[in-house]
Each structure stands twice: as C-alpha cells, then as structure tokens.
Design an enzyme around this catalytic site. Sequence first.
Site, short mmCIF file in Angstrom:
data_model
loop_
_atom_site.label_atom_id
_atom_site.label_comp_id
_atom_site.label_asym_id
_atom_site.label_seq_id
_atom_site.Cartn_x
_atom_site.Cartn_y
_atom_site.Cartn_z
N ARG A 148 -9.77 -8.64 7.07
CA ARG A 148 -11.06 -9.30 6.80
C ARG A 148 -11.67 -8.92 5.46
O ARG A 148 -12.67 -9.51 5.04
CB ARG A 148 -12.04 -8.97 7.91
CG ARG A 148 -12.35 -7.47 8.03
CD ARG A 148 -12.96 -7.17 9.39
NE ARG A 148 -13.30 -5.76 9.55
CZ ARG A 148 -13.72 -5.22 10.68
NH1 ARG A 148 -13.83 -5.98 11.76
NH2 ARG A 148 -14.04 -3.96 10.76
N HIS A 205 -6.56 -4.24 5.46
CA HIS A 205 -7.40 -4.77 6.53
C HIS A 205 -7.69 -6.25 6.25
O HIS A 205 -8.21 -6.59 5.18
CB HIS A 205 -8.70 -3.97 6.64
CG HIS A 205 -8.48 -2.61 7.22
ND1 HIS A 205 -9.13 -1.49 6.76
CD2 HIS A 205 -7.66 -2.20 8.22
CE1 HIS A 205 -8.72 -0.43 7.47
NE2 HIS A 205 -7.82 -0.83 8.36
N GLU A 218 -13.82 1.76 -1.51
CA GLU A 218 -14.50 0.73 -0.71
C GLU A 218 -15.31 -0.11 -1.69
O GLU A 218 -16.30 0.35 -2.25
CB GLU A 218 -15.43 1.37 0.33
CG GLU A 218 -14.71 2.14 1.42
CD GLU A 218 -14.13 1.25 2.52
OE1 GLU A 218 -14.39 0.03 2.51
OE2 GLU A 218 -13.39 1.78 3.37
ZN LIG Z 1 -10.56 -1.32 5.25
#
Ligand SMILES: [Zn+2]
Length: 482
Positions: free
Chosen positions: A209, A207, A425
Amino acid sequence: MKIWLLLIAAGLLICQTVQGNKTFSFEGYRLYRADPFTKEAAAVLRSLHDAYPSEPEPGLGLTFFNYPSHRNVKVDILVPPRLVSAFRKAVAGRPDIQLELLHRNYGRVAAQADRENRQFPRLMKRLRRAVRRSDQLILNHNQYLRYDQLLEAVNTLAQQCNLLRSNTCRQQEIGSAYEGRKLIVLRIEKSQTDKQKRKVWIDGGIHAREWISPATVLYMADVLISKGLNRRMWTPEVVALLDYYDFLMLPLYNPDGYEYSHSHYRFWRKNRQTNGGHPSQSRVCRGVDLNRNYGYKWGGSGSSSDPCQDNYRGTGPFSAMESAAVKRFVEQENSDKKILLFLSYHSYGQYVLMPFGFKRGAYPRPALSAGKMSCVAFFGSREMFSTNHRFYIHGTSADVLYEASGGSDDWAHGSLEVPYSLTVELPDDGAYGFLLPPAYIRNVGSEAVRGLLAMLRTIHDLETNTNFYRTRCLAHTAASDY
Ligand SMILES: [Zn+2]
C-alpha cells in the site's frame, strides 16, 4: 456518425472496466488517530487489532496503518461503518487514550486520490516524448504506475542509460513473486572493471500500500542516470556518486500485493501467497508481511503468527518467495563484503530508522558502529528537512516507532554485517497517509535524492576521514546512548 458510435462503444467499455474493478469505495469509513498514554491503553489497541483483522475479507475488519506496540505510539485506524460503535465503545471514554477523528468519511478522500491518479491517461506517450528531451528527467513521474507500466519504465530507464553510456545499466530478474510477477533489479554501474567500488542496495514497495515508495525509487534511478550520465544535465555530486558506488535498485519488491492494492483493496500490505488459517480458527487468509519474514531475530515482538494479521511473519525465516529471492541475490552480491549501504524505502511517517528494530534499547555493536549509523541518519534527515521543510525523526525503529522483528534492515546489519543499514519512512506525516496524491512524487523524489546524497557524503567522510566522527558526528549523536 460512425465516429459517434465508436465513442459510445468506447464509453461503454470504460464503464464496464470501472465496474469490473472491485475496488473498495470506503464510503462511510472513518479514520481515527489513537494515542495511548499507558501500557494498558496500548494493550487495548492491540487486542482490537487482533480481534478485528482486515482479513479474510479485506476492509471488513479494522485496518491499522501502523502497529500499537507501546504506549505513546500514535496509531491511525480505519474503521468500517459496521464497527464504529464497537470501536468507540472500546476506546472512547478511556482517559488514557486520546482519540481524534481525522476523517468522517474516508470514501471521499479515497475517491479524490483515485481521480488524481487517473488524470494522466497518456502517460506512456508523454513518457516517450520526454525521453527525447535532453533537459528533463527521462520519465514523467506524475502517476502511480501499475506493475506493467513500472516494468516498462524501468526498461526505458535502462535503455536510455545505455544510450548515454554503453553497458552502464542492466536489468536483472532475481526471482519472481508468488503469482509469477517478476522481481527486477536495475543495476547502475558506470565502470564494471573497478574492483574497489562499493555497492548501494535500494529497495522500494516491500509493503503493497506504500505507493510513494516504488515511485520514489524509480525517481532516484532516473536522477542517477539523467544527472549522472547525461552531459547536458550533469550535476557534479551525482556524477561523483556513480564514480564511487554501484547501485542495485529493486523498485517493486512486492508486485503481487501492489497490484492487489490497485485492483481490489487499497490498503493491502502483505504479499499474496495463500496460507493456511490460524490453527484455532477456520479462516483461510492470504499474504506474508515480507518485512517480518527476514532471518535475523525472526519471530519476535511486533510480528504475528496469525496468517490473518497484517504483520504475519510467515512459517519461517524467508518462507516467502519474494524475500527468499532478495536474500539469495543480496547475499551473493555481498559475498565480497562490498555492500556499504542497505536502504529500504517505506511510507509513511517521515523517519530515518536504523537497526535494531526487534527490541527497544538494542543497538549495533560496537557503539561506534551505532554512532556512525546514527550520524548518517541525522545528516540524511537534516538534508531532507532542508529540501521541503518536512521534519524526519531519526533513531532505531524500535525506539522511535515500534518494535518489529524480522525486518530487512536488522538482517542486513545483523546477519550480513552491512556497515550502514537504514529504513526511510517517506512522507507524509498522516494528512494524506498512504493516499499521498501523485502530484507529490517529484517533490518527495527530489527530497529523497538530496537525502541519499547527504547520507552517502557522510558515509564517505566517515570512511575516509578519521576525524570526521569526532568533529562532526558526536555533537548530534550521544555516543553514551548506545
Ligand atoms: Zn512499510
């Protein structure tokens, strides 16, 4: 006199470059955190998400930093000035949504983050000096690199690696992104003749960003090389890692999106391929969410068929060039079932997530397989907590975060049968969010390395000691849950 003229000319050039850069200022943008207590409240947030997509003009709609799939999933939403009253009208006053204003003017936060990332203009020079010092990591890790710099950094790591021990590192171009940028995997293999060794896949930056993710994967590669191969810095645990495992690392999965997030819109998430518009609309929007484009349970909950949405899943499984390239490569590497751990780094939120993400209450079978993976996630989270006291939640992504089908971790375990498949994460928990200052890179990197060591230690114990699961894991994972 001439020097002054030169300085003025250089100054003008810098001004032009900055002006030519069409980055958003986010002046007057507000960042809200919405916590929906009921199913209906989550549905209201989803309808806002669908009604005001951030495309075709990025930043003019609402930018959701995560997806409101269920009640009690807190969602951070960036609201442009023109939509503040419409947003508040839809949400404020509802007793089943708790609304918190995190930042009244996000422009200030974004400008500060931008300033901090520009504080190290001479990175590559310092980097070369640092390479010569044996007591440090090879790279500086003090800045979010652009695509070109990142490739140069990977190249430097590979060269230094091979100086320390010849033929241990290889760069492999596994394909290219839509706009032609290369997808480079760094292979770290201390002994290419050992057929028993298992492989660890690590990717970052799927991803666009989530800038801390490629930075962290780069940091991890540096530690593996510097502390696993350099005699003056040898750390026995890291040395042992390279004896047991080969590492396949893709620091930047989505280079097109990443560059766009640097040059145009900071919160871009998808790749940059062109799509047709939504059938019912005349808009033409770009990008596929690469982490909704995988083939296991593709097309389900938490992914969108609307090309203008941030979680657009593409026209079919692996329809994006980037995910197709990764699929080809990983399948080939796993043709002998040698991949033991598949790890994907994202931000933000501090979670260690295991399959399955496509549906709540779906777990790997048999239950022992889910239990073992949960145990690895637990010891990884605990070690990362003990490093910097940042708390990580572990569980299946659908249970603890939100449902998302077509993800890479589900595919690795569900389709390829990789025994351990986890998504991390990274920090933080929302104070800076995607705008985590570059000063945190080393801090987060060391936390991630300790987490990786703990996860691989746990996997090693699980694979070699039949008592380990019963004696060490069961206390932390309720097997009946799965
Ligand atoms: Zn992500």
